[in-house]
Scaffold this active site. Sequence first.
Site, mmCIF file in Angstrom:
data_model
loop_
_atom_site.group_PDB
_atom_site.id
_atom_site.type_symbol
_atom_site.label_atom_id
_atom_site.label_comp_id
_atom_site.label_asym_id
_atom_site.label_seq_id
_atom_site.Cartn_x
_atom_site.Cartn_y
_atom_site.Cartn_z
ATOM 1 N N ASN A 9 1.119 -0.701 -0.250
ATOM 2 C CA ASN A 9 0.357 -0.210 -0.201
ATOM 3 C C ASN A 9 0.878 1.057 0.056
ATOM 4 O OD1 ASN A 9 -1.860 2.251 0.906
ATOM 5 N ND2 ASN A 9 -3.020 1.099 2.797
ATOM 6 N N TRP A 10 1.046 1.971 -1.117
ATOM 7 C CA TRP A 10 2.691 2.810 -0.909
ATOM 8 C C TRP A 10 1.247 4.439 -0.612
ATOM 9 C CZ3 TRP A 10 3.679 3.085 -6.987
ATOM 10 C CH2 TRP A 10 4.625 1.220 -7.699
ATOM 11 N N LYS A 11 -0.190 4.331 -0.112
ATOM 12 C CA LYS A 11 -0.547 5.370 -0.056
ATOM 13 C C LYS A 11 0.039 6.520 -0.670
ATOM 14 C CE LYS A 11 -0.102 3.387 4.195
ATOM 15 N NZ LYS A 11 -0.793 4.018 6.026
ATOM 16 N N HIS A 94 -9.357 1.511 4.979
ATOM 17 C CA HIS A 94 -7.839 1.581 5.408
ATOM 18 C C HIS A 94 -8.823 2.597 6.286
ATOM 19 C CE1 HIS A 94 -4.439 3.202 6.144
ATOM 20 N NE2 HIS A 94 -3.948 1.655 5.680
ATOM 21 N N GLU A 96 -6.517 4.636 8.162
ATOM 22 C CA GLU A 96 -6.801 6.498 7.788
ATOM 23 C C GLU A 96 -7.863 6.564 6.732
ATOM 24 O OE1 GLU A 96 -2.468 5.648 5.534
ATOM 25 O OE2 GLU A 96 -1.897 4.845 7.060
ATOM 26 N N GLU A 166 -5.694 -4.750 10.817
ATOM 27 C CA GLU A 166 -5.187 -3.529 10.605
ATOM 28 C C GLU A 166 -4.665 -2.782 11.983
ATOM 29 O OE1 GLU A 166 -2.312 -2.970 6.623
ATOM 30 O OE2 GLU A 166 -4.170 -1.607 7.348
ATOM 31 N N GLY A 172 2.036 2.522 10.571
ATOM 32 C CA GLY A 172 3.201 3.345 10.538
ATOM 33 C C GLY A 172 3.734 3.616 11.632
ATOM 34 N N SER A 211 3.483 -1.917 10.511
ATOM 35 C CA SER A 211 4.753 -1.921 10.372
ATOM 36 C C SER A 211 4.913 -3.611 10.258
ATOM 37 C CB SER A 211 5.172 -1.202 11.938
ATOM 38 O OG SER A 211 4.881 -0.279 12.407
ATOM 39 N N GLY A 232 2.460 -0.778 4.255
ATOM 40 C CA GLY A 232 3.083 0.087 4.171
ATOM 41 C C GLY A 232 3.808 0.795 3.870
ATOM 42 N N GLY A 233 4.541 1.408 4.673
ATOM 43 C CA GLY A 233 6.191 1.896 4.578
ATOM 44 C C GLY A 233 6.863 0.833 3.924
HETATM 45 C C1 PEP Z 1 -0.535 0.358 5.735
HETATM 46 O O1 PEP Z 1 -0.660 1.657 5.429
HETATM 47 O O2 PEP Z 1 -1.670 -0.919 5.502
HETATM 48 C C2 PEP Z 1 0.298 -0.479 6.839
HETATM 49 C C3 PEP Z 1 0.075 -0.940 7.206
HETATM 50 O O3 PEP Z 1 0.741 0.406 6.332
HETATM 51 P P1 PEP Z 1 2.725 0.353 7.977
HETATM 52 O O4 PEP Z 1 2.501 -0.945 7.183
HETATM 53 O O5 PEP Z 1 3.370 1.310 7.232
HETATM 54 O O6 PEP Z 1 2.354 0.562 9.558
#
Ligand code: PEP
Length: 248
Positions: A9-11, A94, A96, A166, A172, A211, A232-233
Amino acid sequence: MRQSLVVGNWKMNGTRASAELLVKDIIAGLESNNSGIAVCAPYVYLPGIGELVKNTRLALGAQNVADKPSGAFTGEISAAMLSEFDCKYAIVGHSERRTYYGDTNESVAARFCQAQEKGIIPILCVGETLEQREEDQTFSMINEQLDAVINLTGIASFDNAVIAYEPVWAIGTGKTATDEQAQEVHQYIRKYIAAQDQAIADKIQIIYGGSAKPENAKGLFAMLDIDGGLIGGASLDAESFLKIYHSI
Ligand code: PEP
């Protein structure tokens, strides 16, 4: 045996050039593996990336989809539009989106439904905040998030969907759920679905997000009910993303 799945997930990150380079690097580094892999890119990069992933094992996904089929909804992107660009997946709900853009369980369920109507597999995100976890509300939150979809479309709709657990406190933040904490909720979700349809529960991919990184992916993916990850990251770097994928 369920097929595993790792989704990036590049956001709202990257440029057109960096996005295309990232995809090329991911494709070049893919070793043979029976698990699925996908990247959910910003909308505007989907056409370009769609061309790059053609005839590869890397699938394409969007980070959201409209809750209506078409019409006067400025700024929204419909499932029909996404399906023109070979989008296999769309993330819905999500945290966010829920936190910053007002998505509710009901609007998320409508997005889920819209995606499926156009043959796009929804990745339904569920999870609790830290406060909810501390107040022992994790499972009741998950119930509400799942029930909104089940009540709108029926349990059968989970036959062609992915669930991403999640925990909001892990997204994040660098704080990953322990393998056991994540497994406990994944197992709970599978049992909740099994109470309504055992075959769907056995088949559905429940992936973990929060994370996840190369250092902790192996332990998480080894758990019985964790079928992969929503990353994500760490998905913004081809080497990290591939390491996570290859640790399945
Ligand atoms: C996400 O945005 O779905 C996510 C899991 O982010 P991160 O891996 O950065 O915590």
